[in-house]
Design an enzyme around this catalytic site. Structure first.
Site, PDB file in Angstrom:
ATOM      1  N   CYS A  23      -4.152  12.492   0.626  1.00  0.00           N
ATOM      2  CA  CYS A  23      -4.378  13.850   0.133  1.00  0.00           C
ATOM      3  C   CYS A  23      -3.400  14.801   0.827  1.00  0.00           C
ATOM      4  O   CYS A  23      -3.142  14.678   2.018  1.00  0.00           O
ATOM      5  CB  CYS A  23      -5.786  14.375   0.370  1.00  0.00           C
ATOM      6  SG  CYS A  23      -7.056  13.416  -0.448  1.00  0.00           S
ATOM      7  N   ARG A  61       1.389  11.802  -0.742  1.00  0.00           N
ATOM      8  CA  ARG A  61       0.123  11.570  -0.043  1.00  0.00           C
ATOM      9  C   ARG A  61      -1.017  11.223  -0.996  1.00  0.00           C
ATOM     10  O   ARG A  61      -2.133  10.957  -0.561  1.00  0.00           O
ATOM     11  CB  ARG A  61      -0.266  12.820   0.760  1.00  0.00           C
ATOM     12  CG  ARG A  61       0.804  13.278   1.718  1.00  0.00           C
ATOM     13  CD  ARG A  61       0.372  14.529   2.445  1.00  0.00           C
ATOM     14  NE  ARG A  61      -0.742  14.247   3.319  1.00  0.00           N
ATOM     15  CZ  ARG A  61      -0.649  13.799   4.550  1.00  0.00           C
ATOM     16  NH1 ARG A  61       0.526  13.574   5.068  1.00  0.00           N
ATOM     17  NH2 ARG A  61      -1.724  13.566   5.273  1.00  0.00           N
ATOM     18  N   TRP A 119      -5.906  11.728  -3.125  1.00  0.00           N
ATOM     19  CA  TRP A 119      -5.977  10.267  -3.175  1.00  0.00           C
ATOM     20  C   TRP A 119      -7.464   9.964  -3.045  1.00  0.00           C
ATOM     21  O   TRP A 119      -8.074  10.196  -1.997  1.00  0.00           O
ATOM     22  CB  TRP A 119      -5.188   9.652  -2.023  1.00  0.00           C
ATOM     23  CG  TRP A 119      -5.071   8.163  -2.119  1.00  0.00           C
ATOM     24  CD1 TRP A 119      -4.147   7.455  -2.836  1.00  0.00           C
ATOM     25  CD2 TRP A 119      -5.906   7.189  -1.484  1.00  0.00           C
ATOM     26  NE1 TRP A 119      -4.363   6.110  -2.687  1.00  0.00           N
ATOM     27  CE2 TRP A 119      -5.438   5.911  -1.862  1.00  0.00           C
ATOM     28  CE3 TRP A 119      -7.014   7.258  -0.633  1.00  0.00           C
ATOM     29  CZ2 TRP A 119      -6.016   4.729  -1.418  1.00  0.00           C
ATOM     30  CZ3 TRP A 119      -7.597   6.080  -0.196  1.00  0.00           C
ATOM     31  CH2 TRP A 119      -7.098   4.835  -0.596  1.00  0.00           C
ATOM     32  N   ASN A 175      -8.492  17.105   3.463  1.00  0.00           N
ATOM     33  CA  ASN A 175      -7.864  15.778   3.564  1.00  0.00           C
ATOM     34  C   ASN A 175      -8.576  15.059   4.709  1.00  0.00           C
ATOM     35  O   ASN A 175      -8.656  15.576   5.812  1.00  0.00           O
ATOM     36  CB  ASN A 175      -6.371  15.974   3.870  1.00  0.00           C
ATOM     37  CG  ASN A 175      -5.704  14.715   4.427  1.00  0.00           C
ATOM     38  OD1 ASN A 175      -4.804  14.799   5.237  1.00  0.00           O
ATOM     39  ND2 ASN A 175      -6.127  13.560   3.996  1.00  0.00           N
ATOM     40  N   GLY A 176      -9.134  13.880   4.410  1.00  0.00           N
ATOM     41  CA  GLY A 176      -9.853  13.127   5.436  1.00  0.00           C
ATOM     42  C   GLY A 176     -11.144  12.586   4.856  1.00  0.00           C
ATOM     43  O   GLY A 176     -11.327  12.568   3.631  1.00  0.00           O
ATOM     44  N   GLU A 226       8.261  -8.660   3.895  1.00  0.00           N
ATOM     45  CA  GLU A 226       8.610  -7.309   3.450  1.00  0.00           C
ATOM     46  C   GLU A 226       9.137  -7.331   2.014  1.00  0.00           C
ATOM     47  O   GLU A 226       8.795  -6.459   1.207  1.00  0.00           O
ATOM     48  CB  GLU A 226       9.646  -6.712   4.430  1.00  0.00           C
ATOM     49  CG  GLU A 226      10.206  -5.354   4.058  1.00  0.00           C
ATOM     50  CD  GLU A 226       9.172  -4.242   3.942  1.00  0.00           C
ATOM     51  OE1 GLU A 226       8.009  -4.430   4.321  1.00  0.00           O
ATOM     52  OE2 GLU A 226       9.534  -3.172   3.423  1.00  0.00           O
ATOM     53  N   LYS A 272       7.402  -5.272  -0.988  1.00  0.00           N
ATOM     54  CA  LYS A 272       8.129  -4.275  -1.798  1.00  0.00           C
ATOM     55  C   LYS A 272       7.912  -4.537  -3.283  1.00  0.00           C
ATOM     56  O   LYS A 272       7.661  -3.630  -4.059  1.00  0.00           O
ATOM     57  CB  LYS A 272       9.624  -4.374  -1.529  1.00  0.00           C
ATOM     58  CG  LYS A 272      10.413  -3.512  -0.620  1.00  0.00           C
ATOM     59  CD  LYS A 272      10.054  -2.162  -0.237  1.00  0.00           C
ATOM     60  CE  LYS A 272       8.716  -1.942   0.341  1.00  0.00           C
ATOM     61  NZ  LYS A 272       8.482  -1.441   1.567  1.00  0.00           N
ATOM     62  N   GLU A 295       4.263  -3.705  -4.335  1.00  0.00           N
ATOM     63  CA  GLU A 295       3.966  -2.275  -4.300  1.00  0.00           C
ATOM     64  C   GLU A 295       4.438  -1.549  -5.552  1.00  0.00           C
ATOM     65  O   GLU A 295       3.708  -0.721  -6.093  1.00  0.00           O
ATOM     66  CB  GLU A 295       4.672  -1.611  -3.096  1.00  0.00           C
ATOM     67  CG  GLU A 295       4.036  -1.862  -1.763  1.00  0.00           C
ATOM     68  CD  GLU A 295       4.800  -1.177  -0.645  1.00  0.00           C
ATOM     69  OE1 GLU A 295       4.196  -0.416   0.117  1.00  0.00           O
ATOM     70  OE2 GLU A 295       6.028  -1.395  -0.524  1.00  0.00           O
ATOM     71  N   HIS A 352       2.678 -26.541   2.973  1.00  0.00           N
ATOM     72  CA  HIS A 352       1.258 -26.542   3.307  1.00  0.00           C
ATOM     73  C   HIS A 352       0.440 -25.729   2.312  1.00  0.00           C
ATOM     74  O   HIS A 352      -0.608 -25.199   2.664  1.00  0.00           O
ATOM     75  CB  HIS A 352       1.051 -26.001   4.724  1.00  0.00           C
ATOM     76  CG  HIS A 352       1.720 -26.838   5.771  1.00  0.00           C
ATOM     77  ND1 HIS A 352       1.307 -28.110   6.095  1.00  0.00           N
ATOM     78  CD2 HIS A 352       2.821 -26.608   6.534  1.00  0.00           C
ATOM     79  CE1 HIS A 352       2.101 -28.615   7.027  1.00  0.00           C
ATOM     80  NE2 HIS A 352       3.031 -27.712   7.301  1.00  0.00           N
ATOM     81  N   LYS A 376       1.600   7.363   0.627  1.00  0.00           N
ATOM     82  CA  LYS A 376       2.566   7.110   1.689  1.00  0.00           C
ATOM     83  C   LYS A 376       1.967   7.292   3.073  1.00  0.00           C
ATOM     84  O   LYS A 376       2.342   6.617   4.018  1.00  0.00           O
ATOM     85  CB  LYS A 376       3.764   8.051   1.514  1.00  0.00           C
ATOM     86  CG  LYS A 376       4.892   7.696   2.436  1.00  0.00           C
ATOM     87  CD  LYS A 376       6.218   8.089   1.875  1.00  0.00           C
ATOM     88  CE  LYS A 376       7.327   7.521   2.715  1.00  0.00           C
ATOM     89  NZ  LYS A 376       7.437   6.059   2.594  1.00  0.00           N
TER      90      LYS A 376
HETATM   91  C1  G6P Z   1       1.208   2.933   3.488  1.00  0.00           C
HETATM   92  C2  G6P Z   1       2.592   3.119   2.918  1.00  0.00           C
HETATM   93  C3  G6P Z   1       3.525   2.043   3.478  1.00  0.00           C
HETATM   94  C4  G6P Z   1       3.514   2.082   4.994  1.00  0.00           C
HETATM   95  C5  G6P Z   1       2.096   1.988   5.567  1.00  0.00           C
HETATM   96  C6  G6P Z   1       2.064   2.305   7.048  1.00  0.00           C
HETATM   97  O1  G6P Z   1       0.645   1.761   3.030  1.00  0.00           O
HETATM   98  O2  G6P Z   1       2.557   3.049   1.506  1.00  0.00           O
HETATM   99  O3  G6P Z   1       4.836   2.267   3.017  1.00  0.00           O
HETATM  100  O4  G6P Z   1       4.272   1.029   5.502  1.00  0.00           O
HETATM  101  O5  G6P Z   1       1.244   2.932   4.920  1.00  0.00           O
HETATM  102  O6  G6P Z   1       2.456   3.639   7.217  1.00  0.00           O
HETATM  103  P1  G6P Z   1       3.137   4.240   8.488  1.00  0.00           P
HETATM  104  O7  G6P Z   1       3.377   5.680   8.138  1.00  0.00           O
HETATM  105  O8  G6P Z   1       2.142   4.086   9.614  1.00  0.00           O
HETATM  106  O9  G6P Z   1       4.380   3.497   8.739  1.00  0.00           O
END
Ligand code: G6P
Length: 611
Positions: free
Chosen positions: A2, A27, A73, A99-100, A484, A488, A491, A507, A606
């Site tokens: 948020c 956010r 969010w 937000n929270g 990673e 990606k 996501e 395995h 994010k």
């Molecule tokens: C969310 C974001 C990711 C990020 C993760 C951790 O899931 O979408 O891109 O890696 O949070 O966030 P941070 O700000 O702690 O790196």
């Protein structure tokens, strides 16, 4: 998650609010809303992105010199107009954005219902506005007093802004465990979750601390108190509003722009910390050399992409500094009564510096006496402020929800940390250190070369975009890169993908391999090269389709694989930096080909400020 924003001043609030909300959409983007003050309080809110709200308010009276806005969010209650913020009271005199998460909202809600309050949404937030109104009526007090008393009853996390029809020249903001910054221009206030939402007139900012409340009156200086009513002298910092300008600079998406920015963002991270002739000077480590040298153990806590950077850090720190490293998901660490002592160093890695689980993990580490260290991108963020020391990654604003340049900048910092620790401890030979540092200095140029393979990656992305599953394999320091790469793709394209250490394929995942399964193999590393070639053979023997990331001119794998993406030759240390570039591009092109919302993928945010 948020994003919240508030404006109070001489100008029209709405344009600032809407621009602020657009820059806070990273956010959350389930709904958006604004409340504007102009004699009366008018609230407009709509499910979906900020652009839906803009269409909804088109042609309506949006005047007012004060206002608040929210992009959501969803946590409590589905994304809908009803659950969108701002929330108002029955009498319509107060409006609030939040937000929270208010953890004890059930108890408070029951209490309020028993006293006749009627709720209109399913959100946890709505209890707060009812509580504030009730306290204000019962105590005949000012808005800020009612906010303080209400927050004393709240358990959980909040960043809020409240406005009142009866006190139109004032915004009251408060925070606990969710970020909030107050920006100031000439006789105007901008309050937001992030400085990115600050208008261009802001020249000073104050970051609120936990359980602090800011009272902003249009013609007066900011007043800050704790929620227990203890006055606080504001720590006002200069602010360069040019840094908050967001622009795709001709790229179709922020994510693509950020992928292409990596030579620059890595260079920024290296600047002043290493020299081209092989010297390293990492202040964050040197100032705490004793803590790092005497550490019995280093524990890295983080989430998502930052956790993958932590895994790379584990390889490097153990290799060069010879300190045992454990890498933990912050969310697991915080709930399992971890064995920590004051001889441990706990490193939190976080792009946003606000991730709730990472913050909570740090609190536990602090309680147990560990030395805490932050690797953050966002300057002044909560993690940067609560840790004993730290290093900024200096990647610049990252807007795409899927992290790219922040990841390579985190790896850059971790590489420098490993080398600096090795130097202090004498666990790395002088000559080797010099060579490694010189290589690091070449990294931005090598990344530039890796980016020049984008056309091929694009073609390969188009070819494989219809696959339903992907497997990513890597070994050693490139195993986290396989994780990673898979993350990606998941996501932003919503294709199922898994990352595995290449040797683990036999395995389990090997059972999935057939002619429909693309397997991305990271093969640009010379360590375990022969073994990776064997893994490729195993995939081919089962008709799997191999997309290999190889060093330039690797004819052997070129002949074996269905598709190859070449990256420049480099030392083992730099291979993860170069292998991740085509993986970022591959997921980008696949998602784009599928018509997905690359910068704001569904359900994600994010900055994850809820646990
Ligand atoms: C969310 C974001 C990711 C990020 C993760 C951790 O899931 O979408 O891109 O890696 O949070 O966030 P941070 O700000 O702690 O790196």
């Amino acid at each position: 998650m948020c994003g919240i924003v508030g404006y109070l001043g001489q100008n029209q609030a709405y344009p600032y609010l809407i621009e602020g909300l657009k820059s806070l959409e990273y956010r959350g983007y389930d709904s958006a809303g604004v409340a504007l003050m102009n004699g009366s309080l008018r609230v407009f809110k709509k499910q979906g992105k900020v652009r839906n709200l803009e269409a909804f308010v088109d042609g309506k009276n949006l005047s007012g010199n004060a206002g608040i806005g929210h992009t959501r969010w969803a946590t409590h209650g589905e994304p809908s107009d009803q659950n969108a913020h701002p929330h108002t009271t029955q009498k319509g005199s107060l409006a609030l954005i939040h937000n929270g998460i208010i953890e004890n909202y059930e108890t408070l809600r029951k209490e309020l219902i028993s006293r006749g309050h009627v709720f209109e949404s399913e959100t946890d937030t709505e209890v707060l506005i009812h509580l504030i109104e009730e306290i204000q009526i019962n105590n005949h007090c000012m808005l800020e007093k009612a906010v303080q008393l209400a927050l004393q009853r709240v358990e959980g996390a909040y960043a809020i802004i409240v406005m009142s029809k009866d006190d139109p020249e004032k915004l009251v903001a408060a925070r606990k465990s969710s970020p909030l910054v107050v920006g100031m221009g000439d006789n105007e206030y901008f309050i937001a979750s992030d400085t990115m939402a600050m208008g261009q007139h802001v020249n000073r900012v104050v970051y609120l601390d936990d359980e602090q409340i800011a009272i902003c009156r249009s013609t007066k200086e900011i007043e800050i108190k704790t929620i227990e009513d203890i006055p606080v002298t504001p720590y006002i910092e200069e602010f360069d509003s040019n840094l908050s300008i967001l622009d795709k600079q001709g790229f179709e998406h922020f994510m693509l722009k950020e992928i292409y920015e990596q030579p620059k963002s890595i260079r920024n991270g290296l600047r002043g910390r290493i020299t081209p002739d092989g010297e390293i000077h990492l202040k964050g480590i040197l100032e705490h050399a004793e803590r790092f040298c005497e550490a019995k153990r280093i524990i890295i806590v983080s989430c998502g992409t930052s956790w993958h950077a932590g895994l790379v850090g584990e390889y490097l720190i153990e290799k060069y500094a010879k300190v045992p490293v454990e890498v933990e998901y912050a969310s697991e660490f915080r709930y399992r009564d971890p064995l920590i002592t004051d001889e441990d160093v706990v490193i939190a890695i976080s792009q946003s510096g606000e991730t709730a689980d990472t913050l909570a993990a740090l609190e536990i580490a602090k309680e147990k006496g560990a030395f805490t260290f932050g690797i953050c991108n966002v300057v002044g963020s909560s993690i940067a402020r609560v840790t004993d020391a730290g290093i900024y990654t200096k990647a610049g604003n990252e807007i795409g929800v899927a992290s790219t340049k922040a990841f390579t900048s985190q790896m850059t910092v971790l590489t420098m940390m490993a080398l600096q620790m090795g130097k202090i401890k004498g666990t790395i030979e002088r000559a080797e250190l010099r060579d490694r540092v010189k290589e690091l200095d070449r990294l931005p140029d090598l990344i530039k070369q890796a980016l020049s393979g984008d056309k091929i990656t694009h073609l390969i992305g188009d070819l494989f975009a219809q696959a339903s599953n992907f497997l990513y394999l890597g070994r050693g320091v490139n195993f986290p890169i396989a994780l990673e790469g898979a993350l990606k793709l998941k996501e932003i394209s919503y294709i199922h993908a898994e990352g595995y250490p290449a040797a683990e394929m036999k395995h389990g995942p090997i059972a999935l391999i057939d002619e429909n399964m693309p397997v991305v193999v990271i093969a640009n590393s010379k360590e375990n090269y022969e073994k990776v070639v064997s893994n490729i053979q195993e995939v081919k023997a089962r008709n799997g389709k191999v997309i290999a990331i190889i060093e330039t001119d690797d004819r052997d794998i070129f002949k074996l694989a269905d598709a190859v993406i070449e990256v420049p030759k480099c030392s083992e240390l730099l291979t993860p930096f170069l292998s991740v570039i085509p993986l970022q591009l591959l997921s980008y092109h696949i998602a784009n080909k599928l018509g997905k919302d690359v910068d704001q993928p569904r359900n994600l945010a994010k900055s994850v400020t809820v646990e």
